[in-house]
Design a protein around this motif. Structure first.
Motif, short mmCIF file in Angstrom:
data_model
loop_
_atom_site.label_atom_id
_atom_site.label_comp_id
_atom_site.label_asym_id
_atom_site.label_seq_id
_atom_site.Cartn_x
_atom_site.Cartn_y
_atom_site.Cartn_z
N ARG A 40 0.98 -1.29 0.12
CA ARG A 40 0.12 0.02 -0.16
C ARG A 40 0.73 1.30 0.12
N LYS A 91 4.59 -1.58 -4.88
CA LYS A 91 4.03 -0.89 -6.13
C LYS A 91 4.93 -0.38 -7.27
N ASP A 116 3.47 4.19 -1.20
CA ASP A 116 4.19 4.83 -2.20
C ASP A 116 5.53 5.25 -1.85
N THR A 142 7.41 3.03 -6.61
CA THR A 142 7.57 3.13 -5.07
C THR A 142 9.03 3.87 -5.01
#
Length: 313
Positions: free
Chosen positions: A197, A224, A199, A227
């Motif tokens: 979840r 992700k 960033d 990131t």
């Protein structure tokens, strides 16, 4: 301390903040070279029989401990005690202490310097400008508001980093098996949730045998695409080969690194050729204020242990 003789405290470095020296005024301070080896410390320990060692540079092994039967406490000039053989110390009845929180403001600020530099490509844009380019029409920075920050470790440093994130409008996730409660606006989660979840992932945990290379090909794959990864903790937390692959492939947008697997960082090093890695020489906690706070914290920890033992004795 009465009499001419003073018990010795060895400092693994060439100096100590004057305020820390004053705290230890009843002890004789013996300084090493700037980069003491194990053999250097053994020789000094045999010669001076210190009751305490303040660890600034290098480490303290079982062999160093055995060179001074008088040794009662090893005090870290900072927070990370991975350079001290804590198990050997425990077996010998030697206390190991860290100056917890002494460099937290400095490291938290440097963490944000690296996060911002990665999100805004500060270093890359500066380089391009110096080469004569004007990238206004092609460059897009990452806006941090609304992006999720994941903190691996939620101690004194992590909490300060989280406070800045809140001011920027960033949701914060934290993983810390020792954290009893989260701060307002911070959600405690497991590592897999944090990776999936976040960033921005920022490391603020000690290095242990269990978490060595916790950032590896598998954990990077769970993050992700795009990131940002920041490490102002310990270099051994990251598998550098896997990190370089993730940076080169674009899986990671950028990485800000203040610590490395082998220090000092020896050139040539593969990370020198990775344009989306921002590097600094493990100086996150190196400020004039932190120098004083770490020195006085280390000195007070020595007195606390020695005084407690004197009372108990």
């Amino acid at each position: 301390m009465s009499g001419a003789h003073k018990d010795v405290v060895i400092v693994t470095g060439i100096d100590l903040a004057p305020a820390a020296v004053d705290i230890l005024r009843d002890y004789q301070l013996v300084y090493t070279s700037a980069k003491p080896t194990e053999d250097d410390l053994i020789k000094l320990a045999q010669q001076h029989q210190p009751v305490a060692i303040i660890v600034r540079y290098g480490g303290v092994s079982a062999r160093v401990m055995d060179a001074s039967p008088a040794l009662r406490v090893i005090s870290k000039h900072g927070t990370g005690i991975d350079t001290i053989d804590s198990q050997a110390a425990q077996q010998r009845g030697i206390a190991v202490k860290a100056a917890v929180g002494a460099n937290a403001p400095a490291v938290a600020e440097h963490t944000w310097a690296l996060i911002m530099a990665c999100a805004k490509n500060v270093v890359g844009l500066d380089r391009r400008m110096r080469e004569g380019h004007w990238d206004k029409s092609t460059h897009k920075s990452l806006e941090l508001q609304g992006r999720t920050l994941g903190l691996v470790g939620f101690g004194a440093i992590g909490r300060r980093v989280a406070a800045v994130a809140a001011a920027l409008g960033m949701p914060v996730l934290a993983y810390d098996p020792y954290a009893k409660e989260a701060a307002p606006g911070v959600q405690l989660v497991d590592l897999d949730t944090l990776y999936a979840r976040s960033d921005v992932v920022s490391l603020h945990c000690p290095l242990t045998a269990e978490n060595k290379h916790m950032i590896n090909a598998q954990s990077l794959a769970r993050m992700k695409d795009g990131t940002i990864l920041v490490n102002t903790a310990r270099g051994g937390l990251i598998d550098e080969a896997a990190l370089i692959a993730a940076l080169n492939s674009g899986k990671l947008r950028a990485a800000g690194l203040d610590s490395f697997e082998k220090e000092p960082f020896a050139a040539p090093h593969p990370l020198q050729d990775v344009g989306n890695a921002i590097l600094s020489p493990h100086i996150g906690g190196v400020t004039a204020d932190a120098y004083i706070a770490m020195g006085t914290g280390a000195a007070r920890n020595i007195l606390a242990v020695l005084n407690e033992q004197a009372i108990a004795g």
